[in-house]
Design a protein around this motif. Structure first.
Motif, PDB file in Angstrom:
ATOM      1  N   PHE A  34       4.633  -5.414  -3.350  1.00 48.75           N
ATOM      2  CA  PHE A  34       3.943  -4.144  -3.594  1.00 48.75           C
ATOM      3  C   PHE A  34       3.876  -3.298  -2.320  1.00 48.75           C
ATOM      4  O   PHE A  34       3.996  -2.074  -2.373  1.00 48.75           O
ATOM      5  CB  PHE A  34       2.532  -4.398  -4.121  1.00 48.75           C
ATOM      6  CG  PHE A  34       2.485  -4.825  -5.559  1.00 48.75           C
ATOM      7  CD1 PHE A  34       3.121  -4.084  -6.544  1.00 48.75           C
ATOM      8  CD2 PHE A  34       1.784  -5.964  -5.942  1.00 48.75           C
ATOM      9  CE1 PHE A  34       3.063  -4.467  -7.883  1.00 48.75           C
ATOM     10  CE2 PHE A  34       1.714  -6.358  -7.267  1.00 48.75           C
ATOM     11  CZ  PHE A  34       2.361  -5.606  -8.243  1.00 48.75           C
ATOM     12  N   ARG A  35       3.690  -3.968  -1.183  1.00 48.23           N
ATOM     13  CA  ARG A  35       3.633  -3.234   0.076  1.00 48.23           C
ATOM     14  C   ARG A  35       4.972  -2.575   0.374  1.00 48.23           C
ATOM     15  O   ARG A  35       5.037  -1.432   0.835  1.00 48.23           O
ATOM     16  CB  ARG A  35       3.226  -4.180   1.207  1.00 48.23           C
ATOM     17  CG  ARG A  35       2.864  -3.471   2.510  1.00 48.23           C
ATOM     18  CD  ARG A  35       2.371  -4.431   3.561  1.00 48.23           C
ATOM     19  NE  ARG A  35       1.021  -4.911   3.286  1.00 48.23           N
ATOM     20  CZ  ARG A  35       0.718  -6.154   2.932  1.00 48.23           C
ATOM     21  NH1 ARG A  35       1.673  -7.047   2.765  1.00 48.23           N
ATOM     22  NH2 ARG A  35      -0.531  -6.497   2.718  1.00 48.23           N
ATOM     23  N   GLU A  36       6.052  -3.297   0.099  1.00 48.12           N
ATOM     24  CA  GLU A  36       7.392  -2.735   0.300  1.00 48.12           C
ATOM     25  C   GLU A  36       7.604  -1.490  -0.562  1.00 48.12           C
ATOM     26  O   GLU A  36       8.215  -0.510  -0.120  1.00 48.12           O
ATOM     27  CB  GLU A  36       8.452  -3.788  -0.046  1.00 48.12           C
ATOM     28  CG  GLU A  36       9.886  -3.289   0.072  1.00 48.12           C
ATOM     29  CD  GLU A  36      10.900  -4.293  -0.435  1.00 48.12           C
ATOM     30  OE1 GLU A  36      12.064  -3.888  -0.652  1.00 48.12           O
ATOM     31  OE2 GLU A  36      10.538  -5.473  -0.635  1.00 48.12           O
ATOM     32  N   ALA A  37       7.078  -1.533  -1.774  1.00 42.92           N
ATOM     33  CA  ALA A  37       7.267  -0.417  -2.700  1.00 42.92           C
ATOM     34  C   ALA A  37       6.251   0.702  -2.485  1.00 42.92           C
ATOM     35  O   ALA A  37       6.385   1.780  -3.072  1.00 42.92           O
ATOM     36  CB  ALA A  37       7.173  -0.913  -4.136  1.00 42.92           C
ATOM     37  N   GLY A  38       5.233   0.447  -1.669  1.00 42.30           N
ATOM     38  CA  GLY A  38       4.172   1.431  -1.501  1.00 42.30           C
ATOM     39  C   GLY A  38       3.278   1.559  -2.717  1.00 42.30           C
ATOM     40  O   GLY A  38       2.669   2.600  -2.946  1.00 42.30           O
TER      41      GLY A  38
END
Length: 229
Positions: free
Chosen positions: A74-78
């Motif tokens: 989720f962090r990678e995808a923002g």
């Protein structure tokens, strides 16, 4: 993405029923659909679903590993809301392990994420879980501050389940401080929302349970006064 969310949602509902074998089947389908795409949001939701399944089975270390994988995706995808879900589940898992220090730290991460992103739903989650953890470790004044803030935010959104859950735990805090009248006020509000909105599930069970405790306490005190006279 839609199919991943569908399989994950059905799997989580099965876990809560509980129907664990059926739930595992749907979680496997969600992962099988998400992996070939390599899409971080799809992977995040698939990992989150399996994490809920693992926690339902008491597999806490596996749950934490899956929450970490979900948070990274989720962090990678923002995807802020998905990241909040992963942090919330991480805090809950540490609580179930009896590691309240770690649980409070992860709840604090969740509160900070809500503040930095101006996401009120994440902030309600964070304040609610941190307030509950503080209540369970005896930090009643800090717990009251968190839960009162969570209730106000939940009212403004509105988040009826968040409001009811916060009201239940806040009422418990007031009872432990022997503030029975204040407890009754907030518990009445929580149970009224539950009835009006037809809310069900573990997240809203606190308010009616603590309300019953409050009435029992009032009866005990009244009986004690009668005996004293």
């Amino acid at each position: 993405m839609g199919l991943v969310l569908q399989y994950m949602s059905i799997g989580v509902m099965c876990d809560l029923t509980p129907a664990f074998r059926l739930g595992e089947r749907y979680h496997r389908r969600a992962v099988a659909v998400a992996l070939p795409t390599g899409h971080p949001i799809a992977l995040g939701f698939a990992h989150t679903g399996v994490a809920v399944h693992a926690l339902s089975l008491g597999e806490t270390q596996r749950t934490l590993d899956l929450c970490g994988a979900a948070a990274a995706a989720f962090r990678e995808a923002g995807h802020i809301r998905g990241l909040g879900m992963a942090l919330l589940l991480t805090a809950w898992t540490h609580q179930f392990r009896g590691d309240f220090t770690q649980a409070v730290q992860w709840a604090a991460h969740l509160v900070r994420l809500g503040e930095e992103s101006s996401d009120r739903q994440i902030l309600v989650w964070g304040l609610g879980v941190r307030g509950m953890l503080r209540q369970r470790t005896g930090l009643l004044d800090d717990a009251v501050a968190d839960l009162e803030a969570a209730m106000e935010l939940a009212k403004a959104m509105p988040d009826y389940a968040g409001l009811a859950q916060s009201a239940g735990v806040l009422g418990s805090c007031y009872l432990r401080r022997r503030e029975v009248r204040r407890a009754l006020e907030v518990l009445d509000e929580g149970t009224r929302v539950i009835a009006e909105r037809g809310l069900r599930g573990m997240s809203v069970v606190w308010a009616p349970l603590v309300l019953a405790e409050a009435h029992i306490l009032m009866l005990d005190e009244a009986d004690g006064e009668r005996r004293a006279t």
